[in-house]
Design a protein around this motif. Structure first.
Motif, PDB file in Angstrom:
ATOM      1  N   ARG A 102       0.835  -1.211   0.000  1.00 35.74           N
ATOM      2  CA  ARG A 102       0.000   0.000   0.000  1.00 35.74           C
ATOM      3  C   ARG A 102       0.868   1.259   0.000  1.00 35.74           C
ATOM      4  NH1 ARG A 102      -5.533  -0.403  -1.128  1.00 35.74           N
ATOM      5  NH2 ARG A 102      -6.373  -2.307  -0.173  1.00 35.74           N
ATOM      6  N   THR A 115      -4.295   7.320 -10.838  1.00 35.67           N
ATOM      7  CA  THR A 115      -4.805   6.209 -10.037  1.00 35.67           C
ATOM      8  C   THR A 115      -3.949   4.965 -10.235  1.00 35.67           C
ATOM      9  OG1 THR A 115      -7.077   7.028 -10.089  1.00 35.67           O
ATOM     10  CG2 THR A 115      -6.781   4.676  -9.674  1.00 35.67           C
ATOM     11  N   ASN A 117      -3.579   0.814  -9.580  1.00 36.82           N
ATOM     12  CA  ASN A 117      -4.289  -0.432  -9.296  1.00 36.82           C
ATOM     13  C   ASN A 117      -3.334  -1.605  -9.316  1.00 36.82           C
ATOM     14  OD1 ASN A 117      -7.463  -0.349  -9.187  1.00 36.82           O
ATOM     15  ND2 ASN A 117      -6.869   1.174 -10.715  1.00 36.82           N
ATOM     16  N   TYR A 119      -3.624  -5.506 -10.098  1.00 43.89           N
ATOM     17  CA  TYR A 119      -4.531  -6.496 -10.693  1.00 43.89           C
ATOM     18  C   TYR A 119      -3.963  -7.901 -10.600  1.00 43.89           C
ATOM     19  CZ  TYR A 119      -7.292  -2.866 -13.131  1.00 43.89           C
ATOM     20  OH  TYR A 119      -8.106  -1.804 -13.443  1.00 43.89           O
ATOM     21  N   SER A 128      -9.027  -6.039  -9.951  1.00 44.95           N
ATOM     22  CA  SER A 128      -8.219  -5.179  -9.092  1.00 44.95           C
ATOM     23  C   SER A 128      -8.471  -5.579  -7.643  1.00 44.95           C
ATOM     24  CB  SER A 128      -8.602  -3.709  -9.283  1.00 44.95           C
ATOM     25  OG  SER A 128      -7.961  -2.896  -8.310  1.00 44.95           O
ATOM     26  N   GLN A 131      -6.410  -0.572  -4.727  1.00 44.18           N
ATOM     27  CA  GLN A 131      -6.439   0.654  -5.516  1.00 44.18           C
ATOM     28  C   GLN A 131      -6.125   1.867  -4.652  1.00 44.18           C
ATOM     29  OE1 GLN A 131      -9.472   2.015  -8.856  1.00 44.18           O
ATOM     30  NE2 GLN A 131     -10.396   2.375  -6.856  1.00 44.18           N
ATOM     31  N   GLN A 132      -5.365   2.782  -5.231  1.00 43.59           N
ATOM     32  CA  GLN A 132      -5.124   4.088  -4.623  1.00 43.59           C
ATOM     33  C   GLN A 132      -5.522   5.122  -5.666  1.00 43.59           C
ATOM     34  OE1 GLN A 132      -4.024   4.795  -1.466  1.00 43.59           O
ATOM     35  NE2 GLN A 132      -4.041   2.610  -0.997  1.00 43.59           N
ATOM     36  N   GLU A 133      -6.537   5.919  -5.364  1.00 41.18           N
ATOM     37  CA  GLU A 133      -7.043   6.871  -6.341  1.00 41.18           C
ATOM     38  C   GLU A 133      -6.057   8.001  -6.589  1.00 41.18           C
ATOM     39  OE1 GLU A 133     -11.005   8.317  -6.094  1.00 41.18           O
ATOM     40  OE2 GLU A 133     -11.818   6.425  -5.336  1.00 41.18           O
ATOM     41  N   VAL A 141     -11.063   5.511 -12.205  1.00 45.13           N
ATOM     42  CA  VAL A 141     -11.344   4.637 -11.062  1.00 45.13           C
ATOM     43  C   VAL A 141     -12.056   3.386 -11.562  1.00 45.13           C
ATOM     44  CG1 VAL A 141     -12.606   4.403  -8.888  1.00 45.13           C
ATOM     45  CG2 VAL A 141     -11.550   6.585  -9.477  1.00 45.13           C
ATOM     46  N   VAL A 144     -13.003  -2.077  -7.258  1.00 40.37           N
ATOM     47  CA  VAL A 144     -12.161  -3.143  -6.718  1.00 40.37           C
ATOM     48  C   VAL A 144     -13.000  -4.415  -6.581  1.00 40.37           C
ATOM     49  CG1 VAL A 144     -10.813  -3.909  -4.724  1.00 40.37           C
ATOM     50  CG2 VAL A 144     -10.659  -1.538  -5.505  1.00 40.37           C
ATOM     51  N   THR A 155      -3.007  -3.831 -18.586  1.00 36.47           N
ATOM     52  CA  THR A 155      -2.905  -4.862 -17.553  1.00 36.47           C
ATOM     53  C   THR A 155      -3.174  -6.247 -18.119  1.00 36.47           C
ATOM     54  OG1 THR A 155      -3.456  -3.388 -15.722  1.00 36.47           O
ATOM     55  CG2 THR A 155      -3.945  -5.717 -15.425  1.00 36.47           C
ATOM     56  N   SER A 208      -3.419   3.743 -19.950  1.00 32.35           N
ATOM     57  CA  SER A 208      -2.835   3.015 -18.826  1.00 32.35           C
ATOM     58  C   SER A 208      -1.422   2.555 -19.153  1.00 32.35           C
ATOM     59  CB  SER A 208      -3.703   1.804 -18.485  1.00 32.35           C
ATOM     60  OG  SER A 208      -3.190   1.096 -17.375  1.00 32.35           O
TER      61      SER A 208
END
Length: 263
Positions: A102, A115, A117, A119, A128, A131-133, A141, A144, A155, A208
């Motif tokens: 984290r 953001t 994620n 996965y 996912s 996740q951290q926005e 977003v 999750v 991904t 992404s």
């Protein structure tokens, strides 16, 4: 403004020719209709979205309500039942990544502003689990825990690099419209250079950058940053790739925590 919120990827029960029990698949498809934007749905809407006869839907709802999985508001609308609370807490505890992971994800948000994620692949989908926005007003977003296609996005190309033959066979059955030969070439290219960049594949206007997370020599997850394509310019993408690669290497070295038992 938050955009790119994904609903779970649903398929009709008849479309899942994987040997599942039809009644169970129908029940799961029905439960998948509820999300943060639609915590309650009227009966007529459930009938329309499931494409099932009303009598079948009523019977499913009655069974699920009896099990505590669906709640009836007595006004013709339904939502998830209280029994899910125990499962949600248990699932969160079992699928929680380490605090170190984290922390790296938060630092990546600080570095890129987008953001982040983490996965994993489940069957022929990607999910996912953390996740951290991003810090900007307009950000990408996803939900999750929601199942997303394994045929689109950066991904997906990272996770497919470690997918066994049965997964490709399943993709061929479920997504006959996809050019799997072209997808295989993209996946091979991703594995060769160590990252993937996509623009607008899963959602128009969203981009992404994804990099594999490896444990004990194999790809177990993918770390990504995502956001509006307007910010994923040529002069920024190189920095995003470097930042995500650095973060993924740190997570790979330290591990994801107890969740790795499922990966």
């Amino acid at each position: 403004m938050v955009y790119g919120v994904d609903m779970p990827m649903t398929e009709t029960a008849s479309g899942r020719a994987d040997g599942g029990v039809r009644s169970i698949m129908r029940a799961v498809d029905l439960l998948d209709l509820f999300d943060a934007e639609h915590p309650w749905r009227p009966l007529r809407e459930i009938v329309t979205l499931t494409e099932l006869p009303k009598t079948t839907v009523v019977r499913l709802l009655a069974t699920l309500e009896g099990l505590g999985l669906v709640a009836d508001r007595q006004d013709g609308t339904y939502g998830l039942g209280a029994r899910f609370l125990q499962w949600v807490r248990l699932s969160e505890a079992m699928w929680e990544v380490s605090e170190g992971t984290r922390r790296v994800m938060r630092e990546l948000v600080d570095r890129c502003g987008e953001t982040v994620n983490l996965y994993i692949r489940q069957d022929a989908s990607r999910v996912s689990i953390a996740q951290q926005e991003g810090t900007t007003t307009v950000r990408s977003v996803v939900t999750v825990g929601a199942q997303l296609p394994l045929t689109q996005g950066a991904t997906a190309k990272v996770l497919l690099g470690a997918a066994p033959a049965p997964v490709w066979e399943l993709l061929e059955r479920r997504h006959p419209e996809v050019d799997l030969a072209a997808l295989r070439r993209e996946v091979a290219g991703t594995a060769e250079i160590g990252y993937s960049v996509t623009h607008g594949e899963r959602e128009l206007g969203a981009s992404s950058v994804a990099v594999p997370i490896r444990r004990h020599g194999r790809v177990v997850a993918s770390l990504s940053v995502s956001g509006p394509t307007s910010r994923f310019t040529a002069d920024r993408i190189g920095g995003y790739v470097d930042a995500v690669t650095d973060a993924a290497q740190r997570i790979s070295a330290a591990g994801l925590g107890s969740v790795e038992v499922f990966l």
